[in-house]
Design a protein around this motif. Structure first.
Motif, mmCIF file in Angstrom:
data_model
loop_
_atom_site.group_PDB
_atom_site.id
_atom_site.type_symbol
_atom_site.label_atom_id
_atom_site.label_comp_id
_atom_site.label_asym_id
_atom_site.label_seq_id
_atom_site.Cartn_x
_atom_site.Cartn_y
_atom_site.Cartn_z
ATOM 1 N N GLY A 24 0.793 -1.221 0.000
ATOM 2 C CA GLY A 24 0.000 0.000 0.000
ATOM 3 C C GLY A 24 0.826 1.272 0.000
ATOM 4 O O GLY A 24 0.380 2.316 0.491
ATOM 5 N N LEU A 25 2.033 1.187 -0.562
ATOM 6 C CA LEU A 25 2.931 2.345 -0.590
ATOM 7 C C LEU A 25 2.992 2.922 -2.004
ATOM 8 O O LEU A 25 2.949 2.176 -2.988
ATOM 9 C CB LEU A 25 4.346 1.945 -0.149
ATOM 10 C CG LEU A 25 4.497 1.451 1.291
ATOM 11 C CD1 LEU A 25 5.930 0.967 1.515
ATOM 12 C CD2 LEU A 25 4.150 2.566 2.277
ATOM 13 N N PRO A 26 3.139 4.229 -2.123
ATOM 14 C CA PRO A 26 3.299 4.842 -3.448
ATOM 15 C C PRO A 26 4.694 4.567 -3.995
ATOM 16 O O PRO A 26 5.640 4.334 -3.239
ATOM 17 C CB PRO A 26 3.098 6.333 -3.171
ATOM 18 C CG PRO A 26 3.514 6.500 -1.742
ATOM 19 C CD PRO A 26 3.117 5.235 -1.041
ATOM 20 N N THR A 27 4.819 4.557 -5.296
ATOM 21 C CA THR A 27 6.133 4.347 -5.930
ATOM 22 C C THR A 27 6.448 5.549 -6.810
ATOM 23 O O THR A 27 5.577 6.093 -7.491
ATOM 24 C CB THR A 27 6.125 3.071 -6.791
ATOM 25 O OG1 THR A 27 5.078 3.170 -7.775
ATOM 26 C CG2 THR A 27 5.894 1.835 -5.937
ATOM 27 N N TYR A 28 7.714 5.930 -6.781
ATOM 28 C CA TYR A 28 8.168 7.070 -7.573
ATOM 29 C C TYR A 28 9.442 6.691 -8.312
ATOM 30 O O TYR A 28 10.373 6.105 -7.731
ATOM 31 C CB TYR A 28 8.454 8.277 -6.672
ATOM 32 C CG TYR A 28 7.278 8.704 -5.827
ATOM 33 C CD1 TYR A 28 6.245 9.462 -6.372
ATOM 34 C CD2 TYR A 28 7.196 8.330 -4.486
ATOM 35 C CE1 TYR A 28 5.157 9.856 -5.599
ATOM 36 C CE2 TYR A 28 6.117 8.719 -3.705
ATOM 37 C CZ TYR A 28 5.100 9.475 -4.274
ATOM 38 O OH TYR A 28 4.020 9.855 -3.496
ATOM 39 N N GLY A 29 9.492 7.019 -9.597
ATOM 40 C CA GLY A 29 10.715 6.831 -10.369
ATOM 41 C C GLY A 29 11.075 5.361 -10.541
ATOM 42 O O GLY A 29 10.278 4.451 -10.306
ATOM 43 N N ASN A 30 12.305 5.154 -10.989
ATOM 44 C CA ASN A 30 12.798 3.805 -11.215
ATOM 45 C C ASN A 30 13.310 3.194 -9.913
ATOM 46 O O ASN A 30 13.999 3.854 -9.138
ATOM 47 C CB ASN A 30 13.928 3.814 -12.247
ATOM 48 C CG ASN A 30 13.441 4.253 -13.618
ATOM 49 O OD1 ASN A 30 12.313 3.929 -14.007
ATOM 50 N ND2 ASN A 30 14.269 4.990 -14.339
#
Length: 292
Positions: A24-30
């Motif tokens: 349930g965590l957001p992901t950013y970038g590679n």
């Protein structure tokens, strides 16, 4: 067994299995990792990154139950994995001298032997935490006749699974059985890190079986309590049996496992196997009598 190495590898293997989306965590970038980062696990568990880093380096000394629970929740551990984590923490907080337990028994009480033999219509076994079969009834011996016929196995189910080519035919779902055996041995290693005979068995399996070594490296855990096993037996053909395993509370490390038929076809197969077993035993007795 190296407790710190076990803790380190187990926590990292569980962290690698969970994606940010699953947590349930957001992901950013590679991302360079498919699983969670250490700082993400720390956030989910409500501890500092420095503290979690210490835990994943294998140091569970003095860790409270509340932290272990938070860690288990963050890593989405199931009940078996959670228990294993607690076993590892317990071993970390116990000195080697205090941790030495009575080794798993290599003998079976006569009363337990009578119980096993008193179930002639169901294969029944008694084994220790190293998968040594210490007692069985005639139908159990008939079900695993090929294991008993192989001197390399020494009536040890783990050796049979990984060393005998016959096991891959006997167990229709061999890979599932093999992974379960590896997971059960890892549970025992977590409970008994100073059990020399257990460590020797794991070392032997790792040295002689590439498959075992790969499965061991996954750090998965398993407990045999109940389930179904499918066999392809050389005498009676295919049969599916349910099993139930029960620990003997007064006998260190011993377990009774009983197989039962849940279908008419399986019941008929067991009756045929019992008849074959009785005929074979009678022939062997007659042969021994003639030799004398």
């Amino acid at each position: 067994m190296d407790n710190q190495a076990e803790i380190r590898a187990f926590l990292k293997s569980r962290r690698d299995k969970i994606t940010p989306e699953q947590a349930g965590l957001p992901t950013y970038g590679n991302r360079r990792v498919s699983g969670l980062r250490r700082n993400e696990v720390a956030t989910l568990a409500g501890v500092s990154v420095e503290y979690y880093t210490r835990l994943e380096r294998g140091n569970l000394i003095g860790v409270s139950d509340s932290v272990l629970d938070a860690l288990a929740q963050a890593l989405q551990l199931d009940d078996t994995e959670r228990t294993h984590l607690y076993d590892l923490a317990r071993a970390a907080n116990t000195t080697q001298a205090r941790a030495r337990r009575q080794p798993a028994r290599s003998t079976v009480r006569p009363s337990v032997q009578r119980i096993v033999e008193g179930m002639p219509g169901m294969p029944a076994f008694v084994q220790n935490n190293r998968f040594d079969v210490l007692a069985t009834n005639p139908l159990g011996r008939a079900l695993y006749s090929e294991m008993y016929a192989d001197p390399v196995c020494g009536a040890n189910v783990a050796r049979f699974v990984f060393f005998s080519p016959v096991a891959r035919r006997l167990y229709v779902e061999w890979e599932r059985i093999a992974k379960g055996a590896v997971g059960a041995l890892r549970i025992e290693a977590g409970k008994n890190p100073y059990d020399r005979e257990l460590s020797n068995l794991i070392g032997e399996l790792s040295t002689r079986s590439d498959t075992f070594r790969v499965m061991w490296g996954a750090h998965d855990v398993h407990v045999f309590r109940k389930g179904t096993k499918r066999f392809s037996h050389p005498v009676v053909g295919d049969l599916s049996l349910e099993y139930d395993s029960m620990d003997l509370p007064d006998d260190c490390g011993l377990t009774v496992t009983v197989y039962s038929a849940a279908s008419t076809s399986a019941a008929d197969a067991l009756k045929l196997l019992a008849s074959w077993s009785a005929t074979s035993e009678a022939a062997q007795a007659a042969e021994m009598h003639s030799d004398n």
